[in-house]
Design a protein around this motif. Structure first.
Motif, PDB file in Angstrom:
ATOM      1  N   THR A  82       0.552  -8.010  32.877  1.00 20.76           N
ATOM      2  CA  THR A  82       1.025  -8.505  31.581  1.00 20.76           C
ATOM      3  C   THR A  82       0.562  -7.653  30.411  1.00 20.76           C
ATOM      4  N   SER A  83      -0.323  -6.718  30.631  1.00 17.99           N
ATOM      5  CA  SER A  83      -0.802  -5.892  29.525  1.00 17.99           C
ATOM      6  C   SER A  83       0.172  -4.757  29.247  1.00 17.99           C
ATOM      7  N   THR A  84       0.096  -4.225  28.034  1.00 18.83           N
ATOM      8  CA  THR A  84       0.910  -3.068  27.668  1.00 18.83           C
ATOM      9  C   THR A  84      -0.010  -1.895  27.392  1.00 18.83           C
ATOM     10  N   ILE A  85       0.442  -0.722  27.779  1.00 16.15           N
ATOM     11  CA  ILE A  85      -0.348   0.481  27.581  1.00 16.15           C
ATOM     12  C   ILE A  85       0.297   1.286  26.473  1.00 16.15           C
ATOM     13  N   GLN A  86      -0.456   1.555  25.412  1.00 15.15           N
ATOM     14  CA  GLN A  86       0.040   2.326  24.290  1.00 15.15           C
ATOM     15  C   GLN A  86      -0.841   3.537  24.079  1.00 15.15           C
ATOM     16  N   GLN A  87      -0.228   4.554  23.484  1.00 13.61           N
ATOM     17  CA  GLN A  87      -1.003   5.720  23.109  1.00 13.61           C
ATOM     18  C   GLN A  87      -1.914   5.322  21.948  1.00 13.61           C
ATOM     19  N   PRO A  88      -3.209   5.662  21.997  1.00  7.66           N
ATOM     20  CA  PRO A  88      -4.097   5.264  20.906  1.00  7.66           C
ATOM     21  C   PRO A  88      -3.733   5.982  19.613  1.00  7.66           C
ATOM     22  N   ALA A  89      -4.082   5.354  18.503  1.00  8.27           N
ATOM     23  CA  ALA A  89      -3.835   5.970  17.196  1.00  8.27           C
ATOM     24  C   ALA A  89      -4.632   7.272  17.110  1.00  8.27           C
ATOM     25  N   PRO A  90      -4.063   8.313  16.488  1.00 10.02           N
ATOM     26  CA  PRO A  90      -4.740   9.606  16.454  1.00 10.02           C
ATOM     27  C   PRO A  90      -6.021   9.600  15.627  1.00 10.02           C
ATOM     28  N   PHE A  91      -6.108   8.719  14.632  1.00 11.82           N
ATOM     29  CA  PHE A  91      -7.338   8.561  13.876  1.00 11.82           C
ATOM     30  C   PHE A  91      -7.364   7.158  13.315  1.00 11.82           C
ATOM     31  N   GLU A  92      -8.552   6.688  13.003  1.00 13.46           N
ATOM     32  CA  GLU A  92      -8.702   5.325  12.523  1.00 13.46           C
ATOM     33  C   GLU A  92      -8.204   5.218  11.095  1.00 13.46           C
ATOM     34  N   ILE A  93      -7.362   4.211  10.853  1.00 15.74           N
ATOM     35  CA  ILE A  93      -6.882   3.977   9.504  1.00 15.74           C
ATOM     36  C   ILE A  93      -7.155   2.532   9.128  1.00 15.74           C
ATOM     37  N   THR A  94      -7.291   2.290   7.857  1.00 14.59           N
ATOM     38  CA  THR A  94      -7.421   0.942   7.330  1.00 14.59           C
ATOM     39  C   THR A  94      -6.121   0.620   6.625  1.00 14.59           C
ATOM     40  N   PRO A  95      -5.261  -0.200   7.224  1.00 14.11           N
ATOM     41  CA  PRO A  95      -3.973  -0.462   6.599  1.00 14.11           C
ATOM     42  C   PRO A  95      -4.134  -1.297   5.334  1.00 14.11           C
ATOM     43  N   PRO A  96      -3.240  -1.100   4.368  1.00 12.79           N
ATOM     44  CA  PRO A  96      -3.309  -1.891   3.147  1.00 12.79           C
ATOM     45  C   PRO A  96      -2.877  -3.326   3.402  1.00 12.79           C
ATOM     46  N   ASN A  97      -3.258  -4.217   2.505  1.00  9.30           N
ATOM     47  CA  ASN A  97      -2.848  -5.609   2.618  1.00  9.30           C
ATOM     48  C   ASN A  97      -1.420  -5.764   2.142  1.00  9.30           C
ATOM     49  N   GLY A  98      -0.687  -6.670   2.753  1.00  5.53           N
ATOM     50  CA  GLY A  98       0.679  -6.977   2.343  1.00  5.53           C
ATOM     51  C   GLY A  98       0.795  -8.448   2.010  1.00  5.53           C
ATOM     52  N   ASP A  99       1.858  -8.810   1.323  1.00  6.10           N
ATOM     53  CA  ASP A  99       2.061 -10.206   0.953  1.00  6.10           C
ATOM     54  C   ASP A  99       2.536 -11.050   2.122  1.00  6.10           C
ATOM     55  N   GLU A 100       3.290 -10.451   3.009  1.00  6.16           N
ATOM     56  CA  GLU A 100       3.768 -11.176   4.168  1.00  6.16           C
ATOM     57  C   GLU A 100       3.780 -10.240   5.363  1.00  6.16           C
ATOM     58  N   LEU A 101       3.708 -10.825   6.536  1.00  4.05           N
ATOM     59  CA  LEU A 101       3.665 -10.037   7.763  1.00  4.05           C
ATOM     60  C   LEU A 101       5.077  -9.739   8.229  1.00  4.05           C
ATOM     61  N   ASN A 102       5.468  -8.484   8.170  1.00  7.15           N
ATOM     62  CA  ASN A 102       6.780  -8.046   8.644  1.00  7.15           C
ATOM     63  C   ASN A 102       6.567  -7.230   9.896  1.00  7.15           C
ATOM     64  N   MET A 103       7.157  -7.656  10.967  1.00  4.48           N
ATOM     65  CA  MET A 103       7.022  -6.932  12.219  1.00  4.48           C
ATOM     66  C   MET A 103       8.076  -5.830  12.260  1.00  4.48           C
ATOM     67  N   ALA A 104       7.632  -4.601  12.129  1.00  8.14           N
ATOM     68  CA  ALA A 104       8.545  -3.463  12.152  1.00  8.14           C
ATOM     69  C   ALA A 104       8.904  -3.128  13.583  1.00  8.14           C
ATOM     70  N   GLU A 105      10.162  -2.822  13.818  1.00 10.57           N
ATOM     71  CA  GLU A 105      10.614  -2.476  15.158  1.00 10.57           C
ATOM     72  C   GLU A 105      11.105  -1.039  15.177  1.00 10.57           C
ATOM     73  N   GLY A 106      10.308  -0.141  14.636  1.00 12.06           N
ATOM     74  CA  GLY A 106      10.705   1.267  14.582  1.00 12.06           C
ATOM     75  C   GLY A 106      10.546   1.946  15.918  1.00 12.06           C
ATOM     76  N   GLU A 107      11.198   3.059  16.033  1.00  7.37           N
ATOM     77  CA  GLU A 107      11.131   3.818  17.276  1.00  7.37           C
ATOM     78  C   GLU A 107      10.084   4.926  17.206  1.00  7.37           C
ATOM     79  N   LEU A 108       9.834   5.449  16.015  1.00  4.36           N
ATOM     80  CA  LEU A 108       8.919   6.574  15.842  1.00  4.36           C
ATOM     81  C   LEU A 108       7.751   6.144  14.957  1.00  4.36           C
ATOM     82  N   SER A 109       6.546   6.589  15.290  1.00  4.90           N
ATOM     83  CA  SER A 109       5.361   6.245  14.503  1.00  4.90           C
ATOM     84  C   SER A 109       4.771   7.498  13.879  1.00  4.90           C
ATOM     85  N   VAL A 110       4.540   7.430  12.574  1.00  8.65           N
ATOM     86  CA  VAL A 110       3.909   8.511  11.827  1.00  8.65           C
ATOM     87  C   VAL A 110       2.645   7.924  11.199  1.00  8.65           C
TER      88      VAL A 110
END
Length: 110
Positions: free
Chosen positions: A15-43
């Motif tokens: 049941t687990s998913t294997i993802q490539q780890p993030a290349p470096f640690e980031i602290t994401p900014p706060n948002g007003d609402e949680l939007n789940m992005a369904e993008g294909e490419l990650s930058v």
């Protein structure tokens, strides 16, 4: 008892998913609402402005991204909260030059 542990191990592995780890640690900014992005490419953009796509950084990352983008591509932009706004503006402008029409900035709600 060993059978139960073995079955639990198999359950969690299946049941687990294997993802490539993030290349470096980031602290994401706060948002007003949680939007789940369904993008294909990650930058990823670090707090010092380093851009990373897949395993490539900066200019090479932009070249590789341009080769993978078409008009239907969605891009997830993971930005560090400490990134200055002028650098973010330059990064967003650069997406237009590589042909990315759908760019989503990923933020978290705390």
């Amino acid at each position: 008892m060993i059978n139960v542990v073995f079955l639990l191990l198999i359950f969690f592995l299946m049941t687990s998913t294997i993802q490539q780890p993030a290349p470096f640690e980031i602290t994401p900014p706060n948002g007003d609402e949680l939007n789940m992005a369904e993008g294909e490419l990650s930058v990823y953009v670090s707090s010092d402005g380093t851009v990373r796509f897949d395993v490539f950084e900066n200019d090479i990352a932009w070249q590789r991204l341009a080769g993978k983008i078409d008009e239907k591509s969605n891009v997830k932009l993971h930005v560090d909260a400490a990134l200055p706004a002028p650098i973010l503006a330059r990064v967003m402008t650069r997406f237009g030059t590589v042909g990315a029409a759908n760019v989503e900035i990923i933020a978290t709600v705390k």
